[in-house]
Design a protein around this motif. Structure first.
Motif, short mmCIF file in Angstrom:
data_model
loop_
_atom_site.label_atom_id
_atom_site.label_comp_id
_atom_site.label_asym_id
_atom_site.label_seq_id
_atom_site.Cartn_x
_atom_site.Cartn_y
_atom_site.Cartn_z
N LEU A 18 11.81 7.96 -3.18
CA LEU A 18 12.55 7.45 -2.31
C LEU A 18 11.76 6.61 -1.09
CD1 LEU A 18 15.41 6.69 -1.29
CD2 LEU A 18 15.31 8.96 0.02
N PHE A 19 10.75 7.14 -0.58
CA PHE A 19 10.03 6.43 0.33
C PHE A 19 9.40 4.91 -0.47
CE2 PHE A 19 8.36 10.02 3.04
CZ PHE A 19 9.78 10.13 3.64
N ALA A 20 8.91 5.27 -1.58
CA ALA A 20 8.40 4.03 -2.43
C ALA A 20 9.47 2.85 -2.71
CB ALA A 20 7.72 4.44 -3.59
N PHE A 21 10.70 3.43 -2.92
CA PHE A 21 11.74 2.58 -3.26
C PHE A 21 12.27 1.90 -2.13
CE2 PHE A 21 16.37 1.54 -3.44
CZ PHE A 21 16.19 0.73 -4.52
N ASN A 22 12.21 2.60 -0.78
CA ASN A 22 12.74 1.97 0.47
C ASN A 22 12.07 0.82 1.04
OD1 ASN A 22 15.11 3.24 0.45
ND2 ASN A 22 14.53 4.85 1.87
N GLU A 23 10.53 1.15 0.91
CA GLU A 23 9.57 0.36 1.19
C GLU A 23 9.32 -0.90 -0.02
OE1 GLU A 23 6.63 1.78 4.26
OE2 GLU A 23 6.30 2.99 2.40
N PHE A 52 0.83 -1.17 0.15
CA PHE A 52 -0.24 -0.05 0.03
C PHE A 52 0.98 1.23 0.03
CE2 PHE A 52 -2.19 3.53 1.98
CZ PHE A 52 -3.12 3.52 1.31
N GLU A 53 1.53 1.47 1.07
CA GLU A 53 2.75 2.45 1.06
C GLU A 53 3.31 2.81 -0.22
OE1 GLU A 53 4.40 2.67 4.87
OE2 GLU A 53 2.54 3.60 5.78
N PRO A 54 4.19 1.93 -0.64
CA PRO A 54 4.97 2.27 -1.87
C PRO A 54 4.05 2.62 -3.17
CG PRO A 54 5.63 0.17 -0.86
CD PRO A 54 4.40 0.42 -0.03
N CYS A 55 3.00 2.03 -3.42
CA CYS A 55 1.77 2.32 -4.25
C CYS A 55 1.43 4.03 -4.21
CB CYS A 55 0.67 1.42 -4.47
SG CYS A 55 1.29 -0.02 -5.16
N ALA A 56 1.00 4.13 -2.75
CA ALA A 56 0.60 5.66 -2.55
C ALA A 56 1.69 6.52 -2.53
CB ALA A 56 0.07 5.46 -0.98
#
Length: 156
Positions: free
Chosen positions: A69-74, A23-27
């Motif tokens: 970057l958040f999306a990549f990290n997660e 969910f979070e990476p997609c969002a």
């Protein structure tokens, strides 16, 4: 014969895996695209009164890069390790961002609006409702709720 290394996800409950890996990476990726291509929509979600100024696009692009970057990290980094300490480190970093985001929302909306969901617009629910909900789940994860073994990673 060459040795192979198999990386497996530590036993992490479905709610955390669903949130952090999907969910979070997609969002975040969606937010990144919105920030770059339709920043006025993003801005309206954060503030009912702020107006988009094209000469500030660079700021929206920088924020879009942070979301990417958040999306990549997660989506990627968390899948590359089975070390729960790394998972918690990334989640704490996002919680730090959440705290600053919540402060900014409070400063923009004022206490009366910020603390009273009955006064929220649909955009405020998108912004604050999701942010508060995800932050609560992140805090639970950091404190080891549902992780067993007191939420501590095994030493490798």
């Amino acid at each position: 014969m060459a040795a192979t290394t198999e990386v497996s996800t530590p036993h992490i409950p479905l709610i955390y895996r669903g949130l952090f890996l999907f969910f979070e990476p997609c969002a975040a990726l969606l937010g990144s695209f919105i920030l770059h291509f339709t920043p006025w929509d993003f801005l309206n979600t954060m503030s009912a009164t702020a107006k988009y100024a094209p000469d500030n696009q660079v700021i929206y692009d920088y924020l879009a890069a942070t979301y990417a970057l958040f999306a990549f990290n997660e989506a990627v980094v968390l899948r590359l390790t089975n070390d729960l300490r790394v998972w918690k480190g990334i989640v704490v970093g996002i919680l730090l961002c959440d705290a600053i985001h919540l402060y900014g929302s409070w400063a923009e909306l004022g206490s009366t609006m910020f603390w009273n969901p009955l006064n929220w617009r649909t955009e405020d629910w998108t912004n604050l409702g999701l942010l508060w909900g995800q932050a609560v789940i992140r805090i639970a994860f950091v404190f080891g709720v549902g992780l067993g073994n007191n939420g501590h990673a095994k030493k490798e």
